[in-house]
Design an enzyme around this catalytic site. Structure first.
Site, PDB file in Angstrom:
ATOM      1  N   LEU A  46      -1.462  88.256 -56.086  1.00  0.00           N
ATOM      2  CA  LEU A  46      -2.831  87.777 -55.931  1.00  0.00           C
ATOM      3  C   LEU A  46      -2.837  86.257 -56.008  1.00  0.00           C
ATOM      4  CD1 LEU A  46      -4.723  90.242 -58.305  1.00  0.00           C
ATOM      5  CD2 LEU A  46      -4.624  90.344 -55.809  1.00  0.00           C
ATOM      6  N   SER A  77      -1.541  79.068 -55.741  1.00  0.00           N
ATOM      7  CA  SER A  77      -0.165  78.614 -55.499  1.00  0.00           C
ATOM      8  C   SER A  77       0.692  78.641 -56.761  1.00  0.00           C
ATOM      9  CB  SER A  77      -0.150  77.205 -54.888  1.00  0.00           C
ATOM     10  OG  SER A  77      -0.918  77.173 -53.693  1.00  0.00           O
ATOM     11  N   ARG A  78       0.278  79.423 -57.746  1.00  0.00           N
ATOM     12  CA  ARG A  78       1.010  79.539 -59.017  1.00  0.00           C
ATOM     13  C   ARG A  78       1.065  78.223 -59.793  1.00  0.00           C
ATOM     14  NH1 ARG A  78      -0.137  83.941 -57.794  1.00  0.00           N
ATOM     15  NH2 ARG A  78       1.138  85.818 -57.920  1.00  0.00           N
ATOM     16  N   LEU A  79       0.170  77.302 -59.470  1.00  0.00           N
ATOM     17  CA  LEU A  79       0.081  76.041 -60.217  1.00  0.00           C
ATOM     18  C   LEU A  79      -0.972  76.224 -61.312  1.00  0.00           C
ATOM     19  CD1 LEU A  79       0.318  73.438 -57.318  1.00  0.00           C
ATOM     20  CD2 LEU A  79       2.102  74.170 -58.909  1.00  0.00           C
TER      21      LEU A  79
END
Length: 214
Positions: free
Chosen positions: A9, A192-194
């Site tokens: 997700l 973006s997994r940031l």
């Protein structure tokens, strides 16, 4: 089995900035927990409790938070359970709250001690009667049982032993633990997994706050 490598997700619900944080981590935790309660999330007071035995072997399970104040985070269990044995020899733990709908999680680490008997008594007698009887029936917790029928028979016998209208005493093997939190981490999912991550670490009598790499 379904290939899991492509399942993911993108977290887009919110952001967490340093300016958003309360200077006291307990207050920040209480805000997030209340938001989860107000939103109707299912059991947002449920947490994953990680402990380790004397050899360092870890174990984790889900328990329910039953107190969060300046003294620490409190939960209740059987002292003879697996977690009880771990905490007897290695009295420290880490707790994890995961609120998927809010794309948030909170970690809390610290030493653990039992709550006073009078506090455990008060909480035990505030529980539903069936839960009080179940505490007696599940001793020693985590031990093998012959089958479900044996457990049900024990429960039925406890109903006869403590009929309606009589007080169910708190078992001596059951009570509370309190984690005195020395380190907190607040995580907010981002695209973006940031992700946004902030750690509160206790230094002397103050909390030091740092942003962490995701």
């Amino acid at each position: 089995m379904t290939d899991l490598t492509g399942l993911r997700l993108s977290y887009t619900r919110a952001e967490l900035r340093r300016a958003d944080l309360h200077p006291e981590p307990l207050a920040q935790f209480q805000v997030w927990l209340q938001e989860a309660l107000d939103a109707g999330l299912r059991e947002p007071y449920a947490l994953s409790l990680a402990t380790a035995d004397q050899s360092g072997r870890p174990s984790v399970r889900t328990v329910l938070l039953r107190g969060a104040d300046e003294r620490g985070l409190t939960f209740y269990t059987n002292f003879g359970s697996h977690k009880g044995h771990d905490l007897a020899v290695n009295p420290q733990a880490e707790l994890l709250f995961h609120w998927a709908e809010h794309e948030r999680q909170v970690r809390a680490y610290g030493p653990v001690a039992r709550v006073p008997d009078e506090e455990a008594d008060a909480y035990f007698h505030a529980r539903p009667r069936e839960s009080q009887l179940a505490a007696h029936a599940s001793d020693p917790q985590s031990a093998p049982v012959q089958d479900r029928a044996a457990l049900d028979a024990t429960f039925a016998a406890l109903h006869r032993r403590f009929p309606e209208g009589t007080e169910v005493p708190r078992p001596v093997f059951w009570g509370g633990y309190r984690v005195t939190v020395q380190e907190w981490e607040f995580w907010q999912g981002r695209p973006s997994r940031l992700h946004d991550r902030f750690r509160y670490a206790r230094q002397d009598d103050r909390w030091q706050v740092q942003r962490l790499l995701p």
